[in-house]
Design an enzyme around this catalytic site. Sequence first.
Site, PDB file in Angstrom:
ATOM      1  N   ARG A  28     -13.144  -5.424  -6.821  1.00 23.45           N
ATOM      2  CA  ARG A  28     -13.575  -6.381  -5.810  1.00 23.45           C
ATOM      3  C   ARG A  28     -14.221  -5.608  -4.655  1.00 23.45           C
ATOM      4  O   ARG A  28     -13.945  -4.412  -4.468  1.00 23.45           O
ATOM      5  CB  ARG A  28     -12.417  -7.242  -5.316  1.00 23.45           C
ATOM      6  CG  ARG A  28     -11.244  -6.478  -4.713  1.00 23.45           C
ATOM      7  CD  ARG A  28     -10.180  -7.438  -4.204  1.00 23.45           C
ATOM      8  NE  ARG A  28      -9.045  -6.748  -3.612  1.00 23.45           N
ATOM      9  CZ  ARG A  28      -8.184  -7.305  -2.763  1.00 23.45           C
ATOM     10  NH1 ARG A  28      -8.363  -8.570  -2.392  1.00 23.45           N
ATOM     11  NH2 ARG A  28      -7.165  -6.620  -2.288  1.00 23.45           N
TER      12      ARG A  28
ATOM     13  N   TRP B  65     -14.539  -4.222  -1.327  1.00 25.36           N
ATOM     14  CA  TRP B  65     -13.776  -3.954  -0.105  1.00 25.36           C
ATOM     15  C   TRP B  65     -14.688  -3.973   1.118  1.00 25.36           C
ATOM     16  O   TRP B  65     -14.328  -4.486   2.169  1.00 25.36           O
ATOM     17  CB  TRP B  65     -13.075  -2.597  -0.240  1.00 25.36           C
ATOM     18  CG  TRP B  65     -12.209  -2.220   0.916  1.00 25.36           C
ATOM     19  CD1 TRP B  65     -11.573  -3.061   1.782  1.00 25.36           C
ATOM     20  CD2 TRP B  65     -11.866  -0.900   1.336  1.00 25.36           C
ATOM     21  NE1 TRP B  65     -10.852  -2.337   2.709  1.00 25.36           N
ATOM     22  CE2 TRP B  65     -11.020  -1.015   2.460  1.00 25.36           C
ATOM     23  CE3 TRP B  65     -12.187   0.380   0.863  1.00 25.36           C
ATOM     24  CZ2 TRP B  65     -10.494   0.101   3.132  1.00 25.36           C
ATOM     25  CZ3 TRP B  65     -11.660   1.485   1.519  1.00 25.36           C
ATOM     26  CH2 TRP B  65     -10.825   1.343   2.638  1.00 25.36           C
TER      27      TRP B  65
ATOM     28  N   GLN C 245       0.838  -1.206   0.000  1.00 25.57           N
ATOM     29  CA  GLN C 245       0.000   0.000   0.000  1.00 25.57           C
ATOM     30  C   GLN C 245       0.875   1.260   0.000  1.00 25.57           C
ATOM     31  O   GLN C 245       1.689   1.463   0.901  1.00 25.57           O
ATOM     32  CB  GLN C 245      -0.925   0.033   1.209  1.00 25.57           C
ATOM     33  CG  GLN C 245      -1.944  -1.092   1.238  1.00 25.57           C
ATOM     34  CD  GLN C 245      -1.486  -2.269   2.067  1.00 25.57           C
ATOM     35  OE1 GLN C 245      -0.286  -2.528   2.177  1.00 25.57           O
ATOM     36  NE2 GLN C 245      -2.425  -3.004   2.647  1.00 25.57           N
TER      37      GLN C 245
ATOM     38  N   ASP D 148      -6.221  -2.811  -6.288  1.00 29.68           N
ATOM     39  CA  ASP D 148      -7.161  -1.841  -5.681  1.00 29.68           C
ATOM     40  C   ASP D 148      -6.705  -0.407  -5.936  1.00 29.68           C
ATOM     41  O   ASP D 148      -6.760   0.442  -5.036  1.00 29.68           O
ATOM     42  CB  ASP D 148      -7.272  -2.067  -4.171  1.00 29.68           C
ATOM     43  CG  ASP D 148      -7.672  -3.488  -3.812  1.00 29.68           C
ATOM     44  OD1 ASP D 148      -8.289  -4.165  -4.648  1.00 29.68           O
ATOM     45  OD2 ASP D 148      -7.353  -3.932  -2.682  1.00 29.68           O
TER      46      ASP D 148
ATOM     47  N   GLN E 108      -0.006  -0.385  -5.721  1.00 30.52           N
ATOM     48  CA  GLN E 108      -1.168  -0.734  -4.901  1.00 30.52           C
ATOM     49  C   GLN E 108      -1.706   0.510  -4.202  1.00 30.52           C
ATOM     50  O   GLN E 108      -0.946   1.283  -3.622  1.00 30.52           O
ATOM     51  CB  GLN E 108      -0.787  -1.796  -3.869  1.00 30.52           C
ATOM     52  CG  GLN E 108      -1.964  -2.279  -3.034  1.00 30.52           C
ATOM     53  CD  GLN E 108      -1.629  -3.478  -2.159  1.00 30.52           C
ATOM     54  OE1 GLN E 108      -0.602  -4.121  -2.352  1.00 30.52           O
ATOM     55  NE2 GLN E 108      -2.487  -3.778  -1.209  1.00 30.52           N
ATOM     56  N   ASP E 109      -3.032   0.707  -4.295  1.00 30.61           N
ATOM     57  CA  ASP E 109      -3.719   1.826  -3.627  1.00 30.61           C
ATOM     58  C   ASP E 109      -3.247   3.191  -4.148  1.00 30.61           C
ATOM     59  O   ASP E 109      -2.974   4.112  -3.373  1.00 30.61           O
ATOM     60  CB  ASP E 109      -3.518   1.767  -2.113  1.00 30.61           C
ATOM     61  CG  ASP E 109      -4.241   0.598  -1.468  1.00 30.61           C
ATOM     62  OD1 ASP E 109      -4.925  -0.138  -2.194  1.00 30.61           O
ATOM     63  OD2 ASP E 109      -4.107   0.413  -0.256  1.00 30.61           O
TER      64      ASP E 109
END
Length: 560
Positions: A468, A470, A353, A397, A375-376
């Site tokens: 997806r 969360w 993250q 994500d 990521q993120d």
Amino acid sequence: MAQNGIKKKFFKLVSIFFFLFFLICVSTVLAIFIFFFVASTAAAHFDSSQRTASIQEACRTAHYPEQCVVTLLSSHDSAAATSAEGYGATGSKYFSFAGAAMDSAVGGVSNFYSFTTRLSPEYGYEQWAQKSCLELLSSSQEEMYTSLSLLFNVNPANDNQGSVMTDILTSVSAALTYHTSCLDAWDYSPGSLRDSLLEQGNPVGVLLANAVSLVASVLTDDDGFPEWLRPGDRRILQATSNLTIVDATVAQDGTGQYTSIQQAVNAAPQLNPQRWVIQVGAGTYYENVVIPKNSTNLMFVGAGMGVTIITGSLSVIANNITTFLTATVAVNGHGFVARDLTIQNTAGADNHQAVALRVSNDQAAFYMCSIEGYQDTLYSHTHRQFYKNVTIYGTVDFVFGNAAAVFQNCNLYIRLPLSVQENTVTAQGRTIPQQNTGFSFQFCTIDAAPDLQAALNSQSSIQSYLGRPWKLYSRTVFLESYITQVIDPAGWLPWNGTFAFGTLFFGEYQNSGPGAVTTQRVYWSTQITDPNVAQQYTITNLIEVAEWLPEIDLTYQPSL
């Protein structure tokens, strides 16, 4: 003697008469008293029963109905109920209930904030989790106070109050999201401290969720659709901004007023109702920029994507901090706008993250920007946001959060992940169905970045998905977008088992491209065929952009 006997008998009769008269009077008074006592008790019982019935009726729409009834009944003799009477005076009993629920939530957040300040974390990560939590809970309190102030002044008799109620719902939803983010910050914290936080914080989340529910019930029309989802008939304003007016300049070579972006932000007037333009010259700015809450209506104008670059590398793994604190640019001030620049987090896939841009403010807009990470990448955290002609790079994500966000004509490029990872474009975090939040992508392109495309060309089995769930009521739609073969035919990836399958809403409408074929889509996603349903997720309805973005030179498509 005879005369005396007569007198005694006479006085005895008179005494008996007055005694009987006295008894009759006392009995009458007592009867009257008993009558009024019984009547008043019955009336009180009737009023109490009537109030209980009204509360039960109102709480039918709450996310946690039983807890809602307990909260509102217990608030009967409290300051919350007293202050809530003002809401009832505006015309609807549900205003009173919403006000009481919101007051109770404020008390819960305040108590939880006090509890969190008293913690003594022993680990480095826990100290950062506490820091994140206190900032988030402070924001949650502020949103609730703002919402209560707005609610107290709403008059349902006025037709133009709908937009104010939408603002209130947005603020209360944000308060819940801030609270949830506080609890999320402790996900990687071991031991009893995390358990204590959850034990204290979860009941407060229930209060906030019910406050959102009751505010949403005030907004609900007779046909059951909340106002913020209904097709709008507002005229879309097409105004322009005069970018020749620049209030501050930033240049690395010393030719501007400031050499760092944060210096210019700190020098801007606080709580400014007018647009304040900061022109950022060409160059790479190695800094983590924070736009605080009191820095309102700021605009960053760069020299172009890839020309003006703001870059950082904070991450959960490398720096042992929370995801919330990793942002290269963190926006908290109302009305922020940015255009013609790049925001990066270069921590890479190995550090998990690592946020490039976090947007936690209302009425934010980004135009011709590039947001780059793994990521993120983009933390679309809370409130209403608009992205136009924005390019976003990431892996897992990489667009996540719980804002009401619309992306138009954006390019979403999926990068090469770690070997153990599957790519997901989105992870939307709506926690209850009454929150007016969700992600909508319209006229966008979803494709592989060069590094992933090279791996796919060499027969790599890396899989990528649109998103997806969360959180339990995750909501994401793709409208009229072009999806390449980079997206797996299943389309969407589970979070954990069957979590949220019955409550999420993942929709697709008239998309094109080899990755848009829906014959193998997961059964828990939705193929939207009715344009009226798709219309609910357009810019006019989801974020009501026409009411708050009049001065930016930014064209947009109001509907399908």
